[in-house]
Design a protein around this motif. Sequence first.
Motif, PDB file in Angstrom:
ATOM      1  N   UNK A  41       0.843  -1.198   0.000  1.00 13.49           N
ATOM      2  CA  UNK A  41       0.000   0.000   0.000  1.00 13.49           C
ATOM      3  C   UNK A  41       0.879   1.248   0.000  1.00 13.49           C
ATOM      4  N   UNK A  42       0.641   2.109  -0.975  1.00 12.39           N
ATOM      5  CA  UNK A  42       1.379   3.367  -1.101  1.00 12.39           C
ATOM      6  C   UNK A  42       0.411   4.521  -0.874  1.00 12.39           C
ATOM      7  N   UNK A  43       0.800   5.490  -0.054  1.00 13.94           N
ATOM      8  CA  UNK A  43      -0.061   6.630   0.239  1.00 13.94           C
ATOM      9  C   UNK A  43       0.742   7.921   0.164  1.00 13.94           C
ATOM     10  N   UNK A  79       4.046   7.175   2.265  1.00 11.25           N
ATOM     11  CA  UNK A  79       4.105   5.977   3.101  1.00 11.25           C
ATOM     12  C   UNK A  79       4.086   4.739   2.214  1.00 11.25           C
ATOM     13  N   UNK A  80       4.992   3.803   2.496  1.00 13.66           N
ATOM     14  CA  UNK A  80       4.982   2.500   1.841  1.00 13.66           C
ATOM     15  C   UNK A  80       4.909   1.426   2.908  1.00 13.66           C
ATOM     16  N   UNK A  81       4.002   0.473   2.733  1.00 12.37           N
ATOM     17  CA  UNK A  81       3.776  -0.553   3.757  1.00 12.37           C
ATOM     18  C   UNK A  81       4.834  -1.652   3.727  1.00 12.37           C
ATOM     19  N   UNK A  94       7.938   2.481   5.555  1.00 14.03           N
ATOM     20  CA  UNK A  94       7.842   3.572   6.516  1.00 14.03           C
ATOM     21  C   UNK A  94       7.203   4.798   5.901  1.00 14.03           C
ATOM     22  N   UNK A  95       7.225   5.902   6.652  1.00 13.50           N
ATOM     23  CA  UNK A  95       6.672   7.176   6.204  1.00 13.50           C
ATOM     24  C   UNK A  95       7.795   8.203   6.112  1.00 13.50           C
ATOM     25  N   UNK A  96       7.807   8.960   5.031  1.00 15.50           N
ATOM     26  CA  UNK A  96       8.876   9.922   4.763  1.00 15.50           C
ATOM     27  C   UNK A  96       8.304  11.251   4.279  1.00 15.50           C
ATOM     28  N   UNK A 113      13.854  11.106   6.370  1.00 15.55           N
ATOM     29  CA  UNK A 113      13.364  10.412   7.568  1.00 15.55           C
ATOM     30  C   UNK A 113      12.712  11.380   8.550  1.00 15.55           C
ATOM     31  N   UNK A 114      12.991  12.676   8.394  1.00 16.65           N
ATOM     32  CA  UNK A 114      12.377  13.694   9.242  1.00 16.65           C
ATOM     33  C   UNK A 114      11.038  14.099   8.623  1.00 16.65           C
ATOM     34  N   UNK A 115       9.949  13.594   9.181  1.00 18.68           N
ATOM     35  CA  UNK A 115       8.626  13.792   8.566  1.00 18.68           C
ATOM     36  C   UNK A 115       8.096  15.219   8.712  1.00 18.68           C
ATOM     37  N   UNK A 116       8.764  16.050   9.486  1.00 15.40           N
ATOM     38  CA  UNK A 116       8.306  17.432   9.670  1.00 15.40           C
ATOM     39  C   UNK A 116       9.199  18.436   8.957  1.00 15.40           C
TER      40      UNK A 116
END
Length: 300
Positions: A41-43, A79-81, A94-96, A113-116
């Motif tokens: 799942x890709x979001x 995000x990739x599952x 993870x989420x990037x 890797x820093x989502x903010x």
Amino acid sequence: MRKLSLTAATFCLAAQLATAQIKLPSPSPSASIMQTVGTTDLTVTYSRPNLRGRQPFTDAFVPLGKVWRTGANSPTLFTTSTDLMVNGKTLPAGTYAVLSIPQESSATLIFSKNKTTTEATYKQEEDALRVDLTPAENSEKVESFTIDFSDLTDSTAKMNFVWANIKASANLKVDVNANAAANVDKAVVEKPEDAAVLQAAASYNVSKGRNLDQSLTWIDKSIAMKETFRNLYVKSQILAQMGKYAEAVSLAQKALSVGQSSADPVFPFFKDGIEKSIAEYTAKLPATPSVKGGKGKKKA
């Protein structure tokens, strides 16, 4: 006194408006897109700035050679599952935050890797992955910045970044067989007493020709819990792949009989396949030696 009361009420109302979370129209509305590739799942969650007569990737608007948050407002998140290949390089599950560096004839796509992180706080040492993209001219002018997916197969896709008359794409690839196999093994660990899960796991394995001994154990357990034409048929397929055609024929014939006497509405969709398997397994049985009638001539 009345004037003082009104002033106090006005002050309170202003304070409430200032602190309340009021949803108002945004010049760069938020959007999200979800796409499944194989079992992955890709979001993407991002904001979509509009041109409004401007030309992007100029000194005045999203300048070339500088880090861009690849959207507007909050950081763009991807995000990739499962683990994913992006232009041949591995991006762990993870989420990037997604950023980019547009250039005249190229672009750098960054997964941080820093989502903010934003343009102001970005640090290269926080990169999870960097890949190069080659922008191309888009056939039509796109007013709102767009991220989407195209060219889908069960293991590949393209992630496209489109704005104005420019389009850049990243090639995505997943190891669908490894991911599916991992899901199968995980499901059995989580539900070892579920007959349907055991049957589905064994069925997947036999379709891939993997772990046949383990699959036979799973399907025997499924049959012991609740015998159905489906788990009997799966066992016949496992035995056939093991070269045990006599046993496979017997199980497939039993699956056919059980299915015909059941009220399972799915059976008609399996019936032709079971009959075809019986014929295929029978054809692979060792030939029975023929017995010659009459007296043959003896050799001198």
